[in-house]
Design a protein around this motif. Structure first.
Motif, PDB file in Angstrom:
ATOM      1  N   SER A  77      24.381 -20.817  25.592  1.00 42.54           N
ATOM      2  CA  SER A  77      23.424 -19.974  24.873  1.00 42.54           C
ATOM      3  C   SER A  77      24.159 -19.214  23.778  1.00 42.54           C
ATOM      4  O   SER A  77      25.369 -19.082  23.809  1.00 42.54           O
ATOM      5  N   GLY A  78      23.413 -18.721  22.798  1.00 40.50           N
ATOM      6  CA  GLY A  78      24.015 -17.826  21.819  1.00 40.50           C
ATOM      7  C   GLY A  78      24.835 -18.510  20.746  1.00 40.50           C
ATOM      8  O   GLY A  78      25.026 -19.722  20.742  1.00 40.50           O
ATOM      9  N   ASP A  79      25.326 -17.678  19.792  1.00 45.66           N
ATOM     10  CA  ASP A  79      26.108 -18.208  18.671  1.00 45.66           C
ATOM     11  C   ASP A  79      27.591 -17.978  18.941  1.00 45.66           C
ATOM     12  O   ASP A  79      28.198 -17.037  18.464  1.00 45.66           O
ATOM     13  N   TRP A  80      28.158 -18.901  19.712  1.00 46.09           N
ATOM     14  CA  TRP A  80      29.549 -18.766  20.131  1.00 46.09           C
ATOM     15  C   TRP A  80      30.518 -18.910  18.960  1.00 46.09           C
ATOM     16  O   TRP A  80      31.666 -18.507  19.043  1.00 46.09           O
ATOM     17  N   ASP A  81      30.047 -19.518  17.836  1.00 47.40           N
ATOM     18  CA  ASP A  81      30.943 -19.809  16.720  1.00 47.40           C
ATOM     19  C   ASP A  81      30.727 -18.830  15.564  1.00 47.40           C
ATOM     20  O   ASP A  81      30.840 -19.192  14.401  1.00 47.40           O
TER      21      ASP A  81
ATOM     22  N   TYR B 116      29.749 -21.628  24.699  1.00 46.22           N
ATOM     23  CA  TYR B 116      28.833 -21.491  25.829  1.00 46.22           C
ATOM     24  C   TYR B 116      27.444 -21.971  25.413  1.00 46.22           C
ATOM     25  O   TYR B 116      27.147 -22.078  24.225  1.00 46.22           O
TER      26      TYR B 116
END
Lengths: 675, 203
Positions: free
Chosen positions: B13-17, B11
């Motif tokens: 925003s953010g740390d999806w991984d 996605y």
């Protein structure tokens, strides 16, 4: 007083008596009908009927006495009742009569007898009128009349009397919630009521409240009575519902009204500034935040939300804040502005500031509706990222040191090639060599990139020692790189047997060589021949750009599981699940198609029932298929009252809406065998 | 029939991984306990991409604020309507944390209000049986996050089956290790992942 004067006096009295009798009889009849209507709780229309009847009878009575307008006929009427006059009165009335005739006409006091007789004729009608007035005063009101109740119960007549069906004509009043500021509105005989959620919807009709039973989505709703009308009041629900009205009279029918709620949309918020996400080396100064806000009814307040995330790996801390809170007092639009001091946030490398604008509307019934903008992020780069992220803006470059892009050089060369027929050779050569100089400058820049990567020194000025004057093979490039002292030994992803250096620089080397070919053709004044290598160079640069795109976040390390080795190696055993049937791809569409088929079957037998079925479908469609809901409403109304042609057209539109928009296929579907 | 492919949502925003080893671990468990044909590696699928519809189960995690774009929201809504199951796990395991607050707000905008999934739900019995509902993770009481043992998961249903499972239990940390290290565990802590996959494929 002469005989003629006495006849004229009697004529006046006779006319007055005729008029009064007509009035008494007509009024008595009208009041009698009214009393009966009240006794049986008939509608106000019955009163009008009574008045009409009375007037009609009065006119009939009056017509019978119209002969009194002629004095000769009055004289004859008296002669008929007093034969002793022997037509002396008629003779004396028509013309001046001799004294003997006059004496004979006045010989008997006929005028006293007739006056008393005429006055006596008023006694009976007057008495009847008084009796009827008394009766009317004594008749109980319809609501307390047991006769009326018995008649309604047995005969099936509603409070409408003439209008036997209390649901034949309904009236709806919609009062929107106060916060909306919208005016009250009325609808006559609707099949559907569209109103804001929370609106007060009052459905009314003629007749007593006991004649109507109402349910809203299986919950009973009490009917009340006011001014000879029943009324059912409900609050517009948040989801579409059916209001079922059922007449309790014998053979009474059911009527459906769809309550279609209009949702108050949440505010639409657009963050105008900052326009995009940003990464900076050091966060200082102030950031301007600006947002545009809109709402379909009215805004209450808005503010900016800030979240600051700090940390990495598994350890994160967060700070949040609200900025520039502002009230809008029900206005439908506005802007929100603030300045965010980055110094005050004391941001450290790796910190992320996320900003968004949030607005709330004035909805105090189901809300407030909250709308938010897209979120923008400001990130402070870590030290190790400086070579790969945007840093502080650099000052403008030296104009002399600017190089034209390969794409621009191609455009200039194409223009020159188009104009070459209209140019003399020296001019063509001058312009072509000018482009060649730009091409050489760009080639030098590409060469710098290649040599810096291979550990060598940047190329010197044009013509300096070490500048490659011709094409370089990969081997030559590799040789030069080794000679420059190879420190580019870090692991890289490479393909096949290529060395890392070649893999990395191959597209740029191809561009470097193609530019050489292009420059040579341009030096010779042959722009057309220069174009193919220029385009090759551009394509190679594009490939290099794509190949070297840097992803800051990167991808997680790919672990390939040896599925075959792991297969059923686990010690624990589970119980295999029974696969259950999945719903179809679009269950709502399937249900609608089935409902429509049932409604179609009803259409031939019972139009009202078919229309009701469409209304029930509309309730289900309102939530997710507004276009279908609209045609269903039209079709329901047409089905009730329209011609057969209109009904067919409306149902065809419903069928088309159910099928959805047509799907365009570029070709026939592939043949997949005989059925 | 094509292999099951474990998909991780990417996605904007953010740390999806933030849990890169989790897909391999789940894939290993699928192979280890079931006969489901499974692809040896997972894939990363952007939430706004039509490719999302190829995967019956999509996993989403992170620590940072979650703000879906309009395209991501719309695609996710279509994914749910077509029967896809989204498994969201709070890598912060903190109900007072910013991932939980922002993710639940965003998910509620797509799926409607999140409700507790009862511990008698078929999700806990569709392959392995978890009598007490979702298995507890070692990260729930490690001093980080909210330091709570969450008794239930929450989620949303569509047409009688779960279309969203939201976890505050931090399975992202619990399962984020190389599958070869599973041999050091006396009890495999990834068995619940098998139930997630089996539920997504059979219900």
């Amino acid at each position: 007083m002469t005989a003629r004067e006495r006849v004229m006096a009697l004529q006046r009295l006779l006319l007055a008596v005729v008029v009064l009798r007509a009035l008494f009889i007509g009024a008595s009849l009208a009041l009698l009908v009214t009393a009966v209507a009240r006794l049986l709780a008939l509608s106000p229309r019955a009163t009008a009927l009574a008045a009409t009847t009375g007037l009609f009878v009065a006119i009939l009575v009056l017509r019978r006495g119209l002969g009194a307008r002629s004095i000769e006929r009055v004289a004859l009427w008296v002669e008929e009742r007093h034969p002793a006059l022997q037509y002396a009165l008629v003779t004396a009335t028509e013309a001046p009569a001799p004294p003997d005739v006059e004496c004979q006409a006045l010989a008997t006091p006929w005028w006293d007898v007739e006056r008393r007789g005429l006055l006596r004729t008023l006694v009976a009608p007057g008495a009847v009128l008084i009796a009827v007035v008394l009766l009317l005063a004594l008749v109980p009101s319809a609501s307390t009349s047991s006769i009326a109740q018995r008649v309604r119960a047995v005969a099936g007549t509603g409070a409408g009397g003439v209008v036997h069906d209390p649901l034949a004509a309904i009236h709806v009043t919609v009062r929107p919630p106060a916060y909306s500021g919208q005016a009250e509105r009325s609808l006559d005989d609707p099949t559907s009521v569209d109103a804001l959620v929370g609106s007060r919807v009052i459905v009314s009709g003629p007749g007593d409240a006991e004649l109507v039973r109402a349910t809203l989505d299986s919950s009973a709703v009490a009917a009340s009575r006011a001014d000879d009308r029943w009324a059912v009041a409900v609050v517009m629900p948040a989801r579409p519902m059916l209001l079922r009205l059922r007449s309790t009279t014998q053979g009474g029918r059911e009527r459906l009204v769809v309550l279609a709620p209009e949702s108050d949309a949440p505010p639409a918020v657009t963050l105008l500034a900052p326009a995009r996400d940003t990464t900076v080396r050091a966060a200082s100064g102030a950031l301007v935040l600006r947002a545009q806000l809109r709402d379909d009814i009215g805004l209450r307040d808005a503010n900016f939300e800030i979240i600051v995330s700090s940390g990495q790996e598994e350890t994160f801390t967060f700070r949040s804040a609200v900025l520039a809170h502002r009230t809008f007092g029900g206005r439908s639009g506005g802007t929100l502005e603030a300045r965010l001091s980055l110094d005050s946030l004391a941001l450290k490398p790796g910190d992320i500031v996320q900003m968004r604008a949030v607005a709330r509307d004035a909805n105090d019934v189901t809300g407030p509706g909250v709308g938010s903008s897209e979120t923008r992020a400001l990130r402070v780069a870590r030290a190790g990222e400086y070579d790969s992220v945007a840093v502080e803006a650099a000052p403008p470059g030296d104009p002399e040191g600017q190089v034209l892009s390969q794409r621009m050089l191609i455009t200039l060369t194409e223009a020159l090639a188009n104009r070459r027929r209209s140019m003399d050779r020296p001019t063509l050569l001058t312009e072509s060599r000018r482009i060649a100089a730009d091409q050489a400058r760009l080639r030098k820049r590409v060469g710098d990139v290649v040599f810096q990567r291979t550990g060598g020194q940047p190329l010197g000025e044009e013509g300096d020692a070490g500048v490659p004057e011709g094409k370089l093979t990969p081997e030559q490039l590799l040789e030069r790189a080794r000679g420059a002292g190879n420190d580019a030994g870090s692991p890289m992803d490479v393909e096949g047997d290529e060395t890392p250096i070649l893999a990395l620089n191959k597209p740029l080397l191809e561009a470097f060589n193609a530019m050489w070919d292009a420059g040579r053709a341009l030096e010779q004044g042959e722009p057309s021949q220069a174009l193919p290598p220029m385009r090759r160079a551009l394509a190679a640069i594009e490939r290099a750009r794509q190949a070297e795109r840097i992803y800051l976040r990167g991808r997680p390390a790919a672990v390939i599981v040896d599925v075959a080795r792991a297969r059923l190696a686990g010690k624990d055993k589970g119980s295999s699940a029974v696969s259950t049937e999945r719903f179809t791809a679009d269950p709502a569409a399937r249900r609608r198609a089935e409902s429509f088929a049932r409604a179609s079957a009803l259409l031939a037998r019972d139009r009202d029932a078919a229309a009701d079925s469409l209304l029930v479908m509309r309730v289900a469609a309102l939530g997710d298929s507004p276009a279908l809901a609209a045609v269903l409403d039209t079709a329901a109304r047409v089905t009730r009252r329209g011609s057969a042609e209109d009904v067919a057209l409306a149902w065809a539109r419903v069928r088309r809406a159910l099928a959805g928009p047509p799907v365009r296929r570029d070709s026939l579907p592939a043949w997949d065998g005989a059925p | 029939m094509s292999d099951f492919v474990f998909a991780t949502a990417q996605y904007d925003s953010g740390d999806w991984d933030s849990a890169p080893l989790l897909p391999a671990n789940v894939i290993d468990s699928i192979a280890r306990y079931t006969a489901i044909d499974v692809a040896p590696t997972g894939v990363i699928v952007p939430l706004a991409a039509p490719a999302l519809f190829r995967y019956p189960l999509v996993y989403l995690t992170g620590h940072l604020p979650v703000r879906f774009t309009a395209a991501e929201r719309e695609n996710l809504r279509a994914f749910a309507q077509r029967g896809g199951l989204l498994f969201v796990d709070d890598h912060n395991h903190d109900i007072d944390g910013v991932f939980h607050k922002t993710a639940t707000e965003e998910l509620a905008r797509v799926y409607g209000p999140l409700r507790e999934i009862p511990n008698a739900h078929p999700l806990y019995r569709c392959f392995f049986t978890f009598e007490d509902g979702p298995p507890t993770t070692s990260h729930e009481l490690n001093g980080w996050g909210d330091n709570l043992v969450h008794k239930t998961l929450s989620g949303a249903e569509h047409e009688g089956r779960l279309s969203l499972i939201y976890s505050s239990k931090d399975y992202s940390s619990e399962w984020n290790y190389h599958p070869d290290n599973k041999r050091f565990l006396s009890v495999d802590n990834t068995k619940f992942a098998v139930n997630l996959v089996v539920y997504a494929l059979t219900r």
